[in-house]
Design a protein around this motif. Structure first.
Motif, PDB file in Angstrom:
ATOM      1  N   ARG A   1     -52.772 -56.684 -36.911  1.00 30.36           N
ATOM      2  CA  ARG A   1     -52.746 -56.300 -38.480  1.00 30.36           C
ATOM      3  C   ARG A   1     -52.653 -54.513 -38.496  1.00 30.36           C
ATOM      4  NH1 ARG A   1     -56.731 -51.955 -40.444  1.00 30.36           N
ATOM      5  NH2 ARG A   1     -57.302 -52.340 -42.866  1.00 30.36           N
ATOM      6  N   PHE A   2     -51.995 -53.638 -39.776  1.00 31.55           N
ATOM      7  CA  PHE A   2     -51.744 -52.771 -39.688  1.00 31.55           C
ATOM      8  C   PHE A   2     -51.849 -52.098 -40.803  1.00 31.55           C
ATOM      9  CE2 PHE A   2     -48.547 -54.865 -36.151  1.00 31.55           C
ATOM     10  CZ  PHE A   2     -48.508 -54.434 -35.504  1.00 31.55           C
ATOM     11  N   THR A   3     -51.934 -51.061 -40.660  1.00 31.78           N
ATOM     12  CA  THR A   3     -52.018 -50.122 -41.712  1.00 31.78           C
ATOM     13  C   THR A   3     -50.733 -49.646 -42.653  1.00 31.78           C
ATOM     14  OG1 THR A   3     -51.599 -47.499 -40.907  1.00 31.78           O
ATOM     15  CG2 THR A   3     -54.368 -49.267 -41.194  1.00 31.78           C
ATOM     16  N   PHE A   4     -50.774 -49.242 -43.669  1.00 27.18           N
ATOM     17  CA  PHE A   4     -49.359 -48.748 -44.564  1.00 27.18           C
ATOM     18  C   PHE A   4     -48.845 -47.557 -42.954  1.00 27.18           C
ATOM     19  CE2 PHE A   4     -49.478 -50.511 -49.193  1.00 27.18           C
ATOM     20  CZ  PHE A   4     -49.798 -51.675 -48.501  1.00 27.18           C
ATOM     21  N   SER A   5     -49.577 -46.897 -42.693  1.00 27.03           N
ATOM     22  CA  SER A   5     -49.353 -45.527 -41.993  1.00 27.03           C
ATOM     23  C   SER A   5     -48.380 -46.340 -40.770  1.00 27.03           C
ATOM     24  CB  SER A   5     -50.537 -44.626 -41.911  1.00 27.03           C
ATOM     25  OG  SER A   5     -51.114 -43.926 -42.797  1.00 27.03           O
ATOM     26  N   GLU A   6     -49.198 -46.873 -40.270  1.00 28.86           N
ATOM     27  CA  GLU A   6     -48.701 -47.767 -39.391  1.00 28.86           C
ATOM     28  C   GLU A   6     -47.866 -47.890 -39.122  1.00 28.86           C
ATOM     29  OE1 GLU A   6     -52.799 -48.642 -36.597  1.00 28.86           O
ATOM     30  OE2 GLU A   6     -52.305 -49.675 -38.375  1.00 28.86           O
TER      31      GLU A   6
ATOM     32  N   GLU B   1     -45.604 -47.053 -41.478  1.00 25.38           N
ATOM     33  CA  GLU B   1     -44.091 -46.239 -41.963  1.00 25.38           C
ATOM     34  C   GLU B   1     -44.029 -45.366 -40.650  1.00 25.38           C
ATOM     35  OE1 GLU B   1     -45.315 -45.490 -46.302  1.00 25.38           O
ATOM     36  OE2 GLU B   1     -47.243 -44.191 -44.470  1.00 25.38           O
ATOM     37  N   ALA B   2     -45.533 -45.546 -39.440  1.00 26.34           N
ATOM     38  CA  ALA B   2     -44.630 -44.489 -37.849  1.00 26.34           C
ATOM     39  C   ALA B   2     -43.586 -46.128 -37.522  1.00 26.34           C
ATOM     40  CB  ALA B   2     -45.811 -44.509 -37.259  1.00 26.34           C
ATOM     41  N   VAL B   3     -43.753 -46.629 -37.123  1.00 27.88           N
ATOM     42  CA  VAL B   3     -43.247 -47.871 -36.658  1.00 27.88           C
ATOM     43  C   VAL B   3     -41.544 -47.346 -37.302  1.00 27.88           C
ATOM     44  CG1 VAL B   3     -42.709 -50.448 -36.523  1.00 27.88           C
ATOM     45  CG2 VAL B   3     -44.841 -49.660 -36.081  1.00 27.88           C
ATOM     46  N   LEU B   4     -41.363 -47.896 -38.718  1.00 21.24           N
ATOM     47  CA  LEU B   4     -40.439 -47.442 -38.894  1.00 21.24           C
ATOM     48  C   LEU B   4     -39.103 -46.004 -38.989  1.00 21.24           C
ATOM     49  CD1 LEU B   4     -41.309 -49.154 -42.323  1.00 21.24           C
ATOM     50  CD2 LEU B   4     -39.617 -50.102 -40.633  1.00 21.24           C
ATOM     51  N   GLY B   5     -40.367 -45.208 -38.965  1.00 21.88           N
ATOM     52  CA  GLY B   5     -40.099 -43.855 -38.885  1.00 21.88           C
ATOM     53  C   GLY B   5     -39.486 -43.317 -40.140  1.00 21.88           C
ATOM     54  N   ARG B   6     -40.243 -43.822 -42.024  1.00 23.75           N
ATOM     55  CA  ARG B   6     -40.207 -43.641 -42.355  1.00 23.75           C
ATOM     56  C   ARG B   6     -41.167 -44.311 -43.610  1.00 23.75           C
ATOM     57  NH1 ARG B   6     -34.414 -46.197 -43.541  1.00 23.75           N
ATOM     58  NH2 ARG B   6     -34.460 -45.111 -46.042  1.00 23.75           N
ATOM     59  N   PRO B   7     -41.137 -43.551 -44.502  1.00 21.47           N
ATOM     60  CA  PRO B   7     -42.143 -44.005 -45.358  1.00 21.47           C
ATOM     61  C   PRO B   7     -41.315 -45.356 -46.178  1.00 21.47           C
ATOM     62  CG  PRO B   7     -41.174 -41.734 -46.780  1.00 21.47           C
ATOM     63  CD  PRO B   7     -40.701 -42.188 -45.224  1.00 21.47           C
TER      64      PRO B   7
ATOM     65  N   LEU C   1     -53.702 -54.737 -50.837  1.00 23.73           N
ATOM     66  CA  LEU C   1     -53.121 -52.845 -51.637  1.00 23.73           C
ATOM     67  C   LEU C   1     -54.170 -52.492 -51.412  1.00 23.73           C
ATOM     68  CD1 LEU C   1     -50.499 -54.224 -54.156  1.00 23.73           C
ATOM     69  CD2 LEU C   1     -50.274 -53.784 -52.425  1.00 23.73           C
ATOM     70  N   LYS C   2     -55.440 -52.967 -52.028  1.00 25.51           N
ATOM     71  CA  LYS C   2     -56.497 -51.654 -51.756  1.00 25.51           C
ATOM     72  C   LYS C   2     -57.430 -50.726 -50.700  1.00 25.51           C
ATOM     73  CE  LYS C   2     -62.039 -51.524 -52.317  1.00 25.51           C
ATOM     74  NZ  LYS C   2     -63.072 -53.087 -52.285  1.00 25.51           N
ATOM     75  N   HIS C   3     -56.759 -51.680 -49.154  1.00 27.29           N
ATOM     76  CA  HIS C   3     -57.037 -51.089 -47.715  1.00 27.29           C
ATOM     77  C   HIS C   3     -55.631 -50.282 -47.273  1.00 27.29           C
ATOM     78  CE1 HIS C   3     -60.019 -54.059 -48.315  1.00 27.29           C
ATOM     79  NE2 HIS C   3     -61.063 -52.985 -47.874  1.00 27.29           N
ATOM     80  N   ARG C   4     -54.573 -50.536 -47.703  1.00 29.35           N
ATOM     81  CA  ARG C   4     -53.316 -50.777 -47.743  1.00 29.35           C
ATOM     82  C   ARG C   4     -52.759 -50.716 -46.436  1.00 29.35           C
ATOM     83  NH1 ARG C   4     -52.142 -44.126 -49.809  1.00 29.35           N
ATOM     84  NH2 ARG C   4     -51.979 -45.347 -52.401  1.00 29.35           N
ATOM     85  N   ALA C   5     -53.254 -52.034 -46.060  1.00 29.00           N
ATOM     86  CA  ALA C   5     -53.304 -52.669 -45.195  1.00 29.00           C
ATOM     87  C   ALA C   5     -52.274 -54.048 -44.777  1.00 29.00           C
ATOM     88  CB  ALA C   5     -53.849 -52.707 -43.924  1.00 29.00           C
ATOM     89  N   VAL C   6     -51.768 -54.870 -43.954  1.00 26.98           N
ATOM     90  CA  VAL C   6     -51.130 -56.098 -43.569  1.00 26.98           C
ATOM     91  C   VAL C   6     -51.530 -56.821 -42.876  1.00 26.98           C
ATOM     92  CG1 VAL C   6     -49.122 -57.149 -43.963  1.00 26.98           C
ATOM     93  CG2 VAL C   6     -49.187 -54.762 -44.882  1.00 26.98           C
ATOM     94  N   GLU C   7     -52.338 -57.435 -42.702  1.00 32.12           N
ATOM     95  CA  GLU C   7     -52.275 -59.031 -41.529  1.00 32.12           C
ATOM     96  C   GLU C   7     -51.616 -59.780 -41.299  1.00 32.12           C
ATOM     97  OE1 GLU C   7     -55.478 -59.500 -40.376  1.00 32.12           O
ATOM     98  OE2 GLU C   7     -57.392 -58.343 -40.984  1.00 32.12           O
ATOM     99  N   PHE C   8     -50.614 -59.969 -40.172  1.00 31.35           N
ATOM    100  CA  PHE C   8     -49.533 -60.521 -40.079  1.00 31.35           C
ATOM    101  C   PHE C   8     -50.037 -62.160 -39.443  1.00 31.35           C
ATOM    102  CE2 PHE C   8     -47.281 -56.218 -40.200  1.00 31.35           C
ATOM    103  CZ  PHE C   8     -46.620 -56.941 -41.990  1.00 31.35           C
TER     104      PHE C   8
END
Length: 81
Positions: free
Chosen positions: A20-25, A27-33, A72-79
């Motif tokens: 599980r990663f938040t959108f912010s996490e 973005e940190a991995v990608l180095g971009r929004p 989208l509500k929690h701004r997170a993705v479960e892979f």
């Protein structure tokens, strides 16, 4: 090389069956929004790859052996494998 390759590489290092990663996490991995559509549309996180539709980001998790399920509500993705 895709801008989503860092996400693919991160997922390839995951040994668990899910992650599980938040959108912010992400973005940190990608180095971009992430693009605004990632915050607005569940379809952006779809597991169907359609090059013509521009959903090349899905290659990142599919190539790593995962499928995405977004909140989208929690701004997170479960892979999940």
């Amino acid at each position: 090389m895709s801008v989503y390759d860092p996400l693919r590489m991160k997922l390839e290092s995951v040994r668990e069956r899910s992650a599980r990663f938040t959108f912010s996490e992400i973005e940190a991995v990608l180095g971009r929004p992430l693009p605004p559509s990632a915050y607005k549309f569940t379809a952006w996180w779809g597991n169907e790859v359609a090059r013509k539709a521009g959903h090349t980001q899905a290659f990142a998790w599919l190539d790593a052996g995962f499928k995405a399920k977004v909140s989208l509500k929690h701004r997170a993705v479960e892979f999940h494998r």
